[in-house]
Design a protein around this motif. Structure first.
Motif, PDB file in Angstrom:
ATOM      1  N   UNK A   1     -84.876 -25.834 -37.619  1.00  0.00           N
ATOM      2  CA  UNK A   1     -85.165 -24.336 -37.056  1.00  0.00           C
ATOM      3  C   UNK A   1     -83.972 -23.926 -36.335  1.00  0.00           C
ATOM      4  N   UNK A   2     -82.918 -24.559 -36.335  1.00  0.00           N
ATOM      5  CA  UNK A   2     -81.805 -24.158 -35.417  1.00  0.00           C
ATOM      6  C   UNK A   2     -80.484 -24.862 -35.970  1.00  0.00           C
ATOM      7  N   UNK A   3     -79.325 -24.049 -35.888  1.00  0.00           N
ATOM      8  CA  UNK A   3     -77.991 -24.668 -36.158  1.00  0.00           C
ATOM      9  C   UNK A   3     -78.038 -26.226 -35.509  1.00  0.00           C
ATOM     10  N   UNK A   4     -78.342 -26.427 -34.515  1.00  0.00           N
ATOM     11  CA  UNK A   4     -78.248 -27.946 -34.157  1.00  0.00           C
ATOM     12  C   UNK A   4     -79.066 -28.706 -34.891  1.00  0.00           C
ATOM     13  N   UNK A   5     -80.099 -28.453 -35.357  1.00  0.00           N
ATOM     14  CA  UNK A   5     -81.088 -29.142 -36.183  1.00  0.00           C
ATOM     15  C   UNK A   5     -80.332 -29.273 -37.603  1.00  0.00           C
ATOM     16  N   UNK A   6     -79.913 -28.240 -37.896  1.00  0.00           N
ATOM     17  CA  UNK A   6     -79.176 -28.281 -39.288  1.00  0.00           C
ATOM     18  C   UNK A   6     -78.182 -29.577 -39.359  1.00  0.00           C
ATOM     19  N   UNK A   7     -77.400 -29.472 -38.089  1.00  0.00           N
ATOM     20  CA  UNK A   7     -76.655 -30.680 -38.011  1.00  0.00           C
ATOM     21  C   UNK A   7     -77.488 -32.150 -38.050  1.00  0.00           C
ATOM     22  N   UNK A   8     -78.289 -32.317 -36.957  1.00  0.00           N
ATOM     23  CA  UNK A   8     -78.905 -33.509 -36.649  1.00  0.00           C
ATOM     24  C   UNK A   8     -79.826 -33.793 -37.767  1.00  0.00           C
ATOM     25  N   UNK A   9     -80.638 -32.962 -38.661  1.00  0.00           N
ATOM     26  CA  UNK A   9     -81.566 -33.529 -39.494  1.00  0.00           C
ATOM     27  C   UNK A   9     -80.919 -33.617 -40.855  1.00  0.00           C
ATOM     28  N   UNK A  10     -79.538 -32.937 -41.069  1.00  0.00           N
ATOM     29  CA  UNK A  10     -78.844 -33.394 -42.249  1.00  0.00           C
ATOM     30  C   UNK A  10     -78.394 -34.728 -42.242  1.00  0.00           C
ATOM     31  N   UNK A  11     -78.338 -35.462 -40.892  1.00  0.00           N
ATOM     32  CA  UNK A  11     -77.920 -36.830 -40.844  1.00  0.00           C
ATOM     33  C   UNK A  11     -79.111 -37.778 -41.231  1.00  0.00           C
ATOM     34  N   UNK A  12     -80.154 -37.199 -40.461  1.00  0.00           N
ATOM     35  CA  UNK A  12     -81.535 -37.906 -40.754  1.00  0.00           C
ATOM     36  C   UNK A  12     -81.865 -37.738 -42.324  1.00  0.00           C
ATOM     37  N   UNK A  13     -81.854 -36.522 -42.948  1.00  0.00           N
ATOM     38  CA  UNK A  13     -81.825 -36.656 -44.443  1.00  0.00           C
ATOM     39  C   UNK A  13     -81.203 -37.454 -45.323  1.00  0.00           C
ATOM     40  N   UNK A  14     -79.883 -37.866 -44.995  1.00  0.00           N
ATOM     41  CA  UNK A  14     -79.018 -38.953 -45.745  1.00  0.00           C
ATOM     42  C   UNK A  14     -79.652 -40.334 -45.577  1.00  0.00           C
ATOM     43  N   UNK A  15     -79.807 -40.502 -44.011  1.00  0.00           N
ATOM     44  CA  UNK A  15     -80.579 -41.681 -43.656  1.00  0.00           C
ATOM     45  C   UNK A  15     -81.584 -42.246 -44.426  1.00  0.00           C
ATOM     46  N   UNK A  16     -82.734 -41.158 -44.563  1.00  0.00           N
ATOM     47  CA  UNK A  16     -83.947 -41.112 -45.293  1.00  0.00           C
ATOM     48  C   UNK A  16     -83.886 -41.549 -46.829  1.00  0.00           C
ATOM     49  N   UNK A  17     -83.031 -40.719 -47.108  1.00  0.00           N
ATOM     50  CA  UNK A  17     -82.774 -41.104 -48.760  1.00  0.00           C
ATOM     51  C   UNK A  17     -82.042 -42.288 -49.039  1.00  0.00           C
ATOM     52  N   UNK A  18     -81.244 -43.152 -48.005  1.00  0.00           N
ATOM     53  CA  UNK A  18     -80.938 -44.467 -48.433  1.00  0.00           C
ATOM     54  C   UNK A  18     -81.941 -45.342 -48.041  1.00  0.00           C
ATOM     55  N   UNK A  19     -82.810 -45.074 -47.148  1.00  0.00           N
ATOM     56  CA  UNK A  19     -83.892 -46.125 -47.000  1.00  0.00           C
ATOM     57  C   UNK A  19     -84.793 -45.962 -47.901  1.00  0.00           C
ATOM     58  N   UNK A  20     -85.249 -45.036 -48.482  1.00  0.00           N
ATOM     59  CA  UNK A  20     -86.457 -44.759 -49.414  1.00  0.00           C
ATOM     60  C   UNK A  20     -85.972 -44.559 -50.842  1.00  0.00           C
TER      61      UNK A  20
END
Lengths: 385, 295, 204
Positions: free
Chosen positions: A150-169
């Motif tokens: 819901x913010x540019x900061x989260x666009x940064x943070x959650x994109x990293x989370x997205x890559x991490x989750x895609x590798x994990x699962x």
């Protein structure tokens, strides 16, 4: 494992959500992107095209979204972390390869900066109307993860989370931005590389003789390989056995589809990402995500000022749907209020999980702008009555 | 009869076996289908190319020829319909030491995947495209393809095809391919040689193989069986290396011009990319290291 | 550090002009000054689409000492306009008691809105005096800084330096200083002549 400093633009920046998302991909270790221009998402890959030659990687502009969404998967099997970016009409074209990523368990990230639809709709204005498509858009049964910043900061943070989750699962992960978040400029803090946790690709330790491409490990997720390492593996979009060979029968289908479905259970059971506030005494809970969660927050503040016991449940991970949380809340609150920039999509999930135990109020918006906070406030006040 | 003539090995192995996934045999192709012949030629080309086969990947789309990837004992990818080329593009760019071969059919590469073909050729992407052209959609039951010649009867053209068809070699040349050749499954020696040649050639290479579909195309058009197809190819084929591709269009029963038509050197995509970035960025350009590392 | 933001609280700003004037950059500089150098919060949005190409261009910046929730501006506290079209379109939205800042040679005001404070600057001409018309947006930012006095001028200046390519830094800082000086002088003149200010307010 920590982020490779080469891709991390440590510092305090004033960035829009699209650009912040791009910085997230670089920090996450993505070194390949294939894209096709579409408003309002193109800025993500424009920045990637500008940044990647000095970081060390490749951007290629493909001939269409079908090509972009499969080129990234070729790159993943070649060893890369990769992503593509699009908006509504392009997202529709990419559905084919979201299914391919699901059945071939190809870790990759799809960024969708949502705009008003259907069809060409409102190219420059926000909506959140692709939420069901993100989950159900490709044919067949499969599971994905979807995150809503819901913010540019989260666009940064959650994109990293997205890559991490895609590798994990080993699932495609969707970054479900909306035009408002994508084009909104705010302060974005990018930390030092050694403070950014990265989930590395889990390459197999087995020899080519022992290795089976889709043999699930204890977490139901198979280990990865990459082309060129002597494994001589076979990847197919057909229903396949553990060797990766096509095997089109009821038993193989059952084993494969159930595992693809079940491997996200650990995420569903306890890993949902959310933000909660005032839930202890809440009588009305506002369930929201993306830009709408910010507008709803203002309505929530106004409601509490008026003495209404309103609480917040903001979904950051929208898929898998945070079912447990909504079921638990449904047992003790009077009502849910669900504002969304669509005609009522995620509210159906809330309704399903509330299972009649709490009233569910949809606050739809056809898109093109965001809600007037007063409209959400009114819904909260009515629900509390 | 002498003893020597009866000296048949107990466990005969075919020389192509090391190149195939024998645990997946028998294959799904019909008797007298030409795809197996092309695969045979491909395995011989792999052998004579002396390439490290761990570094050769094969990518197919959907259809009868799309199944080739599954039988080749290489890193192999059976992708979605029409998308073998963009998948191969990503694979090649992320791992440039791979020799990436796209092996698919005419419907897959030129109808649903036509756009990808012309753009990969335009970019001179360093991939080798082998198109088995059986002039029809065979897997789905013999429907009209963009390659089906006029007046042919197909499942979706029961009164005869009237749409003009593509001349694939002309299309490939016009779009920018570095290498363009056409053979039939009758020309196994020449085909193997062409395949070996492209495995050592940089840039976008295209080989069209005219191949029979006895079950659907031949039978429906009263063109006989597999043997008749070979006789037909032998009769109507004319080797014209270097022929202008514009003169190589195919008809239902007319001449089939075969040969190597184009063999030119153009910088490929990665060379162009490196040159441009080096010119623009100088020392700031970082050579792509696309592969991610383990934890 | 947060003197401006704590003093003013939530401040909504709209900047409008035509394409090529650097409307968006002006908004970025103001937002950056508040969010990064002032330590507060800023949310900047801009209008995209066909209407933002070549013709008119507009941006919205919200500044606050607290996190900003609602990202859009309906009724700005401060309106900065650099074209007649932007003035016509946005001036009715200005809040009562708000501040209107104009490029005075590009915006003609026949009937001024009542109950607002109004400041004009010949930004294009001042930019031309520096040799480059393109920096009129930064002249406007400097002028904005002086007449609103809500952000620390040093922070605003630093935001200018941080937002332009190194080769353009000197010119842009000169533009900022020029706009700021023009505004500071105007404010001082008004302060020295209370009557004049009252007259000015009446005229508005």
């Amino acid at each position: 494992m920590h982020a490779d400093p080469k891709g991390v633009l440590t510092g305090v920046h004033f960035l829009d959500g699209d650009h912040a998302c791009c910085e997230g991909t670089l920090a996450a270790g993505a070194r390949f992107s294939a894209g096709y221009p579409i408003t309002p998402s193109t800025e993500v890959v424009e920045r990637f095209a500008w940044r990647i030659p000095t970081v060390g990687g490749i951007f290629i502009q493909m001939e269409d979204e079908l090509a972009a969404s499969i080129a990234i998967q070729g790159a993943v099997w070649g060893g890369a972390k990769a992503f593509t970016v699009t908006s509504g009409p392009g997202f529709s074209l990419m559905m084919e390869h979201i299914g391919y990523a699901a059945i071939t368990e190809t870790p990759c990230v799809f960024v969708n900066v949502q705009r008003g639809g259907p069809s060409t709709g409102l190219p420059t204005l926000p909506a959140q109307a692709d939420m069901m498509q993100a989950k159900w858009g490709s044919h067949g049964d499969y599971s994905i993860i979807a995150l809503c910043p819901n913010s540019p900061q989260e666009c940064f943070d959650l994109t990293i989370t997205a890559f991490n989750l895609s590798e994990e699962f080993r699932v495609p992960v969707m970054m479900m931005l909306d035009e408002c978040v994508g084009h909104m400029t705010e302060k974005v803090v990018i930390p030092e590389a050694d403070t950014i946790a990265i989930t590395p690709r889990r390459f197999t330790k087995k020899t080519p003789e022992e290795f089976r491409l889709f043999e699930p490990q204890s977490d139901m997720v198979p280990d990865m390989v990459k082309a060129g390492d002597g494994y001589r593996f076979h990847v197919t979009g057909l229903t396949h056995d553990e060797r990766g060979y096509p095997s089109m029968n009821v038993e193989t289908q059952d084993v494969l589809v159930r595992r693809m479905h079940d491997k996200l259970k650990p995420f569903e059971n306890g890993r949902a990402i959310y933000e909660a506030e005032f839930l202890d005494d809440a009588e009305v809970v506002v369930v929201s995500y993306g830009i709408t969660s910010r507008v709803a927050q203002r309505a929530l503040q106004l409601a509490r000022e008026q003495g209404v016991k309103a609480g917040k449940f903001r979904m950051i991970s929208a898929w898998p749907f945070p079912e447990q949380h909504i079921r638990e809340l449904a047992g003790r609150v009077k009502a849910f209020v669900v504002p969304e920039l669509n005609m009522g999509q995620m509210v159906r999930e809330v309704e399903r999980c509330a299972a009649g135990k709490a009233k569910v109020v949809s606050v739809p918006h056809a898109g093109g702008s965001v809600h007037d906070p007063d409209v959400i406030l009114k819904a909260i006040l009515e629900a509390a009555r | 009869m002498s003893e020597a003539l009866l000296d048949i090995p107990v466990n005969p192995t075919n020389p192509v076996e090391p190149f195939l996934r024998m645990d997946r045999m028998p294959h799904i192709w019909c008797p007298a289908c030409g795809i197996g012949t092309t695969v045979n030629c491909f395995t011989r080309a792999l052998e004579s190319s002396k390439l490290n086969l761990d570094k050769v990947a094969i990518v197919s789309g959907i259809g009868c020829t799309g199944r080739v990837a599954g039988y080749a004992n290489l890193d192999s990818f059976h992708t979605t319909h029409g998308r073998a080329i963009p998948f191969a593009t990503g694979l090649k760019l992320s791992n440039p030491e791979l020799q990436v071969v796209v092996y698919s059919g005419d419907g897959d590469l030129f109808a649903i995947g036509g756009n990808h073909f012309i753009h990969a050729a335009r970019r001179n992407m360093d991939i080798k495209v082998i198109c088995v052209n059986n002039l029809t959609y065979a897997m789905t039951g013999g429907q009209t393809a963009p390659t089906t010649p006029a007046s042919v009867i197909s499942a979706t053209s029961p009164y005869g095809v009237f749409e003009p068809s593509f001349n694939l070699v002309q299309l490939a040349e016009a779009a920018g391919a570095s290498y363009v050749a056409r053979w039939t499954t009758f020309h196994v020696k020449q085909l193997s040689r062409s395949m070996e040649e492209v495995l050592h050639k940089k840039g976008f290479c295209f080989i069209e193989v005219i191949s029979p579909c006895p079950t659907l195309y031949q039978r429906r058009n009263k063109m006989g069986d597999g043997l008749d197809a070979m006789k037909f190819y032998k009769e109507v084929s004319k080797v014209r290396n270097g022929a202008p591709t514009s003169e190589c269009a195919l008809t239902k029963s007319g001449e089939i011009v075969v040969g190597k038509f184009v063999d030119r050197d153009r910088p490929d995509y990665l060379e162009l990319l490196r040159a441009q970035m080096t010119e623009s960025l100088g020392d700031r350009y970082a050579d792509p290291e696309v592969s991610c590392s383990e934890g | 550090m947060q003197r401006g933001l704590t003093k003013l609280g939530l401040t909504e700003i709209r900047i409008g002009g035509f394409g090529g004037q650097g409307v968006i950059l002006a908004a970025v500089v103001i937002g950056k000054a508040a969010a990064i150098f002032e330590g507060g919060y800023a949310t900047m949005t801009q209008s995209f689409g066909p209407e933002a190409r070549g013709g008119s261009s507009s941006a919205q910046v919200i500044l606050s000492g607290d996190p900003i929730l609602y990202p859009y501006v309906a009724n700005p506290d401060i309106l900065v306009v650099m074209s007649q079209e932007a003035y016509t379109r946005f001036s009715p939205q200005l809040k009562p008691g708000g501040i209107l800042i104009t490029e005075q040679e590009l915006v003609r005001i026949d009937q001024a809105p009542t109950g607002i404070r109004m400041y004009g600057v010949p930004a294009t001409r001042l930019a031309e005096e520096l040799g480059r018309k393109v920096v009129l947006n930064i002249v406007m930012v400097g002028f904005f800084g002086a007449v609103t006095n809500m952000l620390n001028p040093d922070n605003l200046r630093q935001a200018v330096a941080d937002s332009v390519p190194p080769a353009m830094q000197k010119l842009n800082l000169q533009a900022f200083d020029k706009g700021f000086a023009y505004g500071a002088e105007m404010i001082q003149g008004l302060a020295e002549d209370k009557d004049a200010e009252q007259l000015f307010a009446l005229e508005s």
